[in-house]
Design an enzyme around this catalytic site. Structure first.
Site, PDB file in Angstrom:
ATOM      1  CG  HIS A   1      -1.836   1.055   1.198  1.00 43.81           C
ATOM      2  ND1 HIS A   1      -2.438   1.950   0.067  1.00 43.81           N
ATOM      3  CD2 HIS A   1      -2.902   1.189   2.287  1.00 43.81           C
ATOM      4  CE1 HIS A   1      -3.353   2.590   0.617  1.00 43.81           C
ATOM      5  NE2 HIS A   1      -3.514   2.241   1.937  1.00 43.81           N
TER       6      HIS A   1
ATOM      7  CG  HIS B   1      -4.123   0.299  -8.297  1.00 43.56           C
ATOM      8  ND1 HIS B   1      -5.576   0.131  -7.905  1.00 43.56           N
ATOM      9  CD2 HIS B   1      -3.834   1.208  -7.459  1.00 43.56           C
ATOM     10  CE1 HIS B   1      -5.865   1.021  -7.073  1.00 43.56           C
ATOM     11  NE2 HIS B   1      -4.749   1.860  -6.731  1.00 43.56           N
TER      12      HIS B   1
ATOM     13  CG  ASP C   1       2.587   4.515  -3.995  1.00 41.64           C
ATOM     14  OD1 ASP C   1       2.024   3.282  -3.884  1.00 41.64           O
ATOM     15  OD2 ASP C   1       2.772   5.503  -3.462  1.00 41.64           O
TER      16      ASP C   1
HETATM   17  C1  SDX Z   1      -1.351   1.979  -3.320  1.00 45.12           C
HETATM   18  O1  SDX Z   1      -6.020   0.671  -3.264  1.00 45.12           O
HETATM   19  C2  SDX Z   1      -5.580   1.531  -3.625  1.00 45.12           C
HETATM   20  O2  SDX Z   1      -6.150   2.613  -4.103  1.00 45.12           O
HETATM   21  C3  SDX Z   1      -4.286   1.986  -3.078  1.00 45.12           C
HETATM   22  C4  SDX Z   1      -3.602   3.313  -3.318  1.00 45.12           C
HETATM   23  C5  SDX Z   1      -4.253   4.411  -2.972  1.00 45.12           C
HETATM   24  O3  SDX Z   1      -4.270   5.377  -3.624  1.00 45.12           O
HETATM   25  O4  SDX Z   1      -4.693   4.211  -1.778  1.00 45.12           O
HETATM   26  O5  SDX Z   1      -3.663   3.334  -5.001  1.00 45.12           O
HETATM   27  C6  SDX Z   1      -1.984   3.276  -3.118  1.00 45.12           C
HETATM   28  O6  SDX Z   1      -1.291   1.087  -2.465  1.00 45.12           O
HETATM   29  C7  SDX Z   1      -0.939   1.721  -4.690  1.00 45.12           C
HETATM   30  C8  SDX Z   1      -0.190   0.182  -4.771  1.00 45.12           C
HETATM   31  C9  SDX Z   1       1.122   0.313  -4.264  1.00 45.12           C
HETATM   32  N1  SDX Z   1       1.728  -0.953  -4.225  1.00 45.12           N
HETATM   33  C10 SDX Z   1       2.560  -1.421  -4.895  1.00 45.12           C
HETATM   34  O7  SDX Z   1       3.338  -0.852  -5.689  1.00 45.12           O
HETATM   35  C11 SDX Z   1       3.190  -3.031  -4.515  1.00 45.12           C
HETATM   36  C12 SDX Z   1       3.430  -3.522  -5.710  1.00 45.12           C
HETATM   37  N2  SDX Z   1       2.115  -4.033  -6.133  1.00 45.12           N
HETATM   38  C13 SDX Z   1       1.515  -5.385  -6.059  1.00 45.12           C
HETATM   39  O8  SDX Z   1       1.834  -5.917  -4.866  1.00 45.12           O
HETATM   40  C14 SDX Z   1       0.309  -5.316  -6.414  1.00 45.12           C
HETATM   41  O9  SDX Z   1       0.262  -4.950  -7.484  1.00 45.12           O
HETATM   42  C15 SDX Z   1      -1.012  -4.854  -5.638  1.00 45.12           C
HETATM   43  C16 SDX Z   1      -1.049  -5.287  -4.175  1.00 45.12           C
HETATM   44  C17 SDX Z   1      -0.961  -3.398  -5.937  1.00 45.12           C
HETATM   45  C18 SDX Z   1      -2.268  -5.245  -6.063  1.00 45.12           C
HETATM   46  O10 SDX Z   1      -2.375  -6.712  -6.170  1.00 45.12           O
HETATM   47  P1  SDX Z   1      -3.737  -7.669  -6.584  1.00 45.12           P
HETATM   48  O11 SDX Z   1      -4.778  -6.839  -7.350  1.00 45.12           O
HETATM   49  O12 SDX Z   1      -4.011  -8.326  -5.259  1.00 45.12           O
HETATM   50  O13 SDX Z   1      -3.021  -8.413  -7.499  1.00 45.12           O
HETATM   51  P2  SDX Z   1      -2.156  -9.521  -7.448  1.00 45.12           P
HETATM   52  O14 SDX Z   1      -1.327  -9.333  -6.200  1.00 45.12           O
HETATM   53  O15 SDX Z   1      -3.124 -10.669  -7.428  1.00 45.12           O
HETATM   54  O16 SDX Z   1      -1.462  -9.779  -8.741  1.00 45.12           O
HETATM   55  C19 SDX Z   1      -2.031 -10.303  -9.798  1.00 45.12           C
HETATM   56  C20 SDX Z   1      -0.887 -11.025 -10.591  1.00 45.12           C
HETATM   57  C21 SDX Z   1       0.150 -12.151  -9.468  1.00 45.12           C
HETATM   58  O17 SDX Z   1       0.834 -12.981 -10.495  1.00 45.12           O
HETATM   59  P3  SDX Z   1       0.225 -14.440  -9.953  1.00 45.12           P
HETATM   60  O18 SDX Z   1       0.663 -14.847  -8.712  1.00 45.12           O
HETATM   61  O19 SDX Z   1      -1.211 -14.474 -10.407  1.00 45.12           O
HETATM   62  O20 SDX Z   1       1.134 -15.251 -10.945  1.00 45.12           O
HETATM   63  O21 SDX Z   1       0.178  -9.869 -10.937  1.00 45.12           O
HETATM   64  C22 SDX Z   1       1.262 -10.154 -10.200  1.00 45.12           C
HETATM   65  C23 SDX Z   1       0.965 -10.950  -9.013  1.00 45.12           C
HETATM   66  O22 SDX Z   1       2.276 -11.492  -8.667  1.00 45.12           O
HETATM   67  N3  SDX Z   1       1.777  -8.797  -9.843  1.00 45.12           N
HETATM   68  C24 SDX Z   1       2.952  -8.245  -9.734  1.00 45.12           C
HETATM   69  C25 SDX Z   1       2.942  -6.976  -9.490  1.00 45.12           C
HETATM   70  N4  SDX Z   1       1.597  -6.812  -9.265  1.00 45.12           N
HETATM   71  C26 SDX Z   1       0.891  -7.793  -9.472  1.00 45.12           C
HETATM   72  N5  SDX Z   1       4.084  -9.003  -9.911  1.00 45.12           N
HETATM   73  C27 SDX Z   1       5.034  -8.410  -9.472  1.00 45.12           C
HETATM   74  N6  SDX Z   1       5.251  -7.140  -9.193  1.00 45.12           N
HETATM   75  C28 SDX Z   1       4.037  -6.290  -9.091  1.00 45.12           C
HETATM   76  N7  SDX Z   1       4.130  -4.945  -8.764  1.00 45.12           N
END
Ligand code: SDX
Length: 380
Positions: free
Chosen positions: A228, A267, A318
């Site tokens: 987050h 996201h 971010d």
């Molecule tokens: C913020 O919710 C909001 O509005 C939050 C925010 C706000 O203004 O409040 O927008 C602010 O928190 C933005 C997000 C910041 N976080 C990051 O940058 C951390 C890296 N991002 C990931 O951890 C991920 O993208 C999330 C947690 C943000 C979202 O994850 P989801 O929607 O639960 O998706 P997921 O983790 O299930 O991913 C789906 C697939 C997975 O692969 P598989 O396991 O299915 O093979 O995509 C991959 C994930 O591994 N993936 C990533 C990735 N994001 C998704 N792989 C590598 N790097 C990434 N960043």
């Protein structure tokens, strides 16, 4: 028992209404009380957006002047907050420092409030508490960074508006208008984003009729996580690890082989790109030019193009805000506290909305533990 459908992480689950903001991944848009965030970032001071989130309308000149006057009354670090921060080790994470400071403000403000039955407060009290927290956070964040650098506290200046004063207290010099504008835009873009994890945490706490400060402390705890808010700090850790654009491909080969999450990308709601990124990227571009740092732009673009090409996962807010805050001169550990200073406006708008709805948030769970059993001889 019918197979219960579990919605892990509440992904895609609509749990309530909100009038504060509208996130639309289909049109890739974000509206604060109906206004596109891009228009607000390009035309408004952060004070006006704070007013909009709390009150539902942009302020008149008179209302903005009144908010500015009230905000100035609460900018200075109180002795209790300074004493609490000074008790913490210099190595304490700034997110823990800010969380502690908000706790102290709450404990002092709620001191005479009697029983927990009075905790939730009136709408007028909570609006006042929202303004006071919003006003107090810059000095808390700025002092924490200066303290870690072995520098003295810098008192706020009444002749400077919110963003210019924040930068004054952090760096002890009047920032260039280009820097103030980029910082102001970042505060507006970070201010609000519907039911993100930290905002929802604040709403859950508010739903028990607990107080606004407890809800903000809980939200800070949620925001700290690298999935987050902590991601903006993590973006810089990654960029520093890579070093330069030339190293991106090899670095990504290794990181993806290790199944690492690449911070600043992806996201839960936006799957084709975060609506706020173009505006924050434009602000970053002005800072790259102002500080003459084309290397930052090269690394940013190379990592983005490589990761998008390989995974089809796009940057979130971010990703541009991390390097922007680094160019302005903030310590990497200060980045997520900056997110707090902005998001406290959205959190408190949601806290006031939840308090008015008066509905306890308490979902169900499906049990998958051991079946019922009994202590030997324990049954009557
Ligand atoms: C913020 O919710 C909001 O509005 C939050 C925010 C706000 O203004 O409040 O927008 C602010 O928190 C933005 C997000 C910041 N976080 C990051 O940058 C951390 C890296 N991002 C990931 O951890 C991920 O993208 C999330 C947690 C943000 C979202 O994850 P989801 O929607 O639960 O998706 P997921 O983790 O299930 O991913 C789906 C697939 C997975 O692969 P598989 O396991 O299915 O093979 O995509 C991959 C994930 O591994 N993936 C990533 C990735 N994001 C998704 N792989 C590598 N790097 C990434 N960043």
């Amino acid at each position: 028992m019918s197979e219960t459908e579990i919605k892990k992480g509440l992904a895609g689950v609509v749990v309530d209404y909100t009038a504060v903001s509208k996130v639309n991944p289909e049109s890739n848009s974000l509206l604060y009380r109906g206004y596109p965030v891009q228009e607000l970032a390009a035309t408004q001071p952060f004070e006006a957006v704070a007013y909009l989130l709390w009150n539902g309308e942009l302020p008149t000149a008179q209302q903005l002047a009144e908010l500015r006057t009230e905000e100035r009354k609460h900018r200075a670090l109180t002795e209790q907050v300074r004493a609490a921060i000074d008790l913490l080790p210099l190595e304490a994470h700034p997110m823990d420092e800010v969380r502690t400071a908000v706790s102290v403000i709450g404990a002092v403000d709620m001191g005479g409030s009697g029983s927990v039955l009075d905790a939730s407060g009136s709408p007028e009290q909570n609006l006042q508490r929202s303004i006071q927290l919003y006003a107090a956070l810059p000095a808390i964040v700025a002092y924490g960074q200066r303290r870690r650098r072995g520098l003295e506290l810098i008192e706020p200046r009444d002749d400077l508006d919110y963003s210019a004063n924040f930068l004054w207290m952090a760096f002890g010099e009047e920032a260039d208008p280009v820097v103030i504008d980029a910082f102001n835009r970042s505060m507006i873009l970070y201010a609000e984003h519907s039911f993100n994890a930290s905002t929802f945490a604040a709403r859950v706490i508010t739903s028990t009729l607990s107080d606004l400060y407890s809800a903000v402390v809980g939200a800070i705890g949620a925001l700290k996580g690298p999935l987050h808010g902590g991601a903006n700090e993590a973006v810089l850790h990654i960029m520093n690890e890579i070093g330069s654009a030339d190293n991106v491909e090899a670095w990504l080969d290794k990181a993806l082989a290790e199944k690492r999450k690449i911070m600043g990308f992806g996201h839960r709601v936006y799957k084709n790109g975060d609506s706020r990124v173009p505006t924050m990227k434009a602000a970053l571009d002005t800072l790259v030019e102002h500080y003459d740092r084309p290397d930052v732009a090269e690394l940013y673009s190379k990592l983005e193009s490589e990761f998008v090409a390989r995974k089809g996962i796009y940057p979130n807010l971010d990703y541009p805000s991390g390097p922007a805050y680094s160019l302005i001169g903030f310590d990497t550990l200060t980045f997520t506290p900056l997110f707090i200073a902005a998001r406290v406006t959205g959190w408190t708008a949601h806290i006031m909305e939840q308090a008015a709805s008066n509905a306890l948030i308490r979902p169900l769970s499906a049990y998958n533990g051991v079946e019922e059993r009994h202590v030997e001889g324990g049954q009557a």
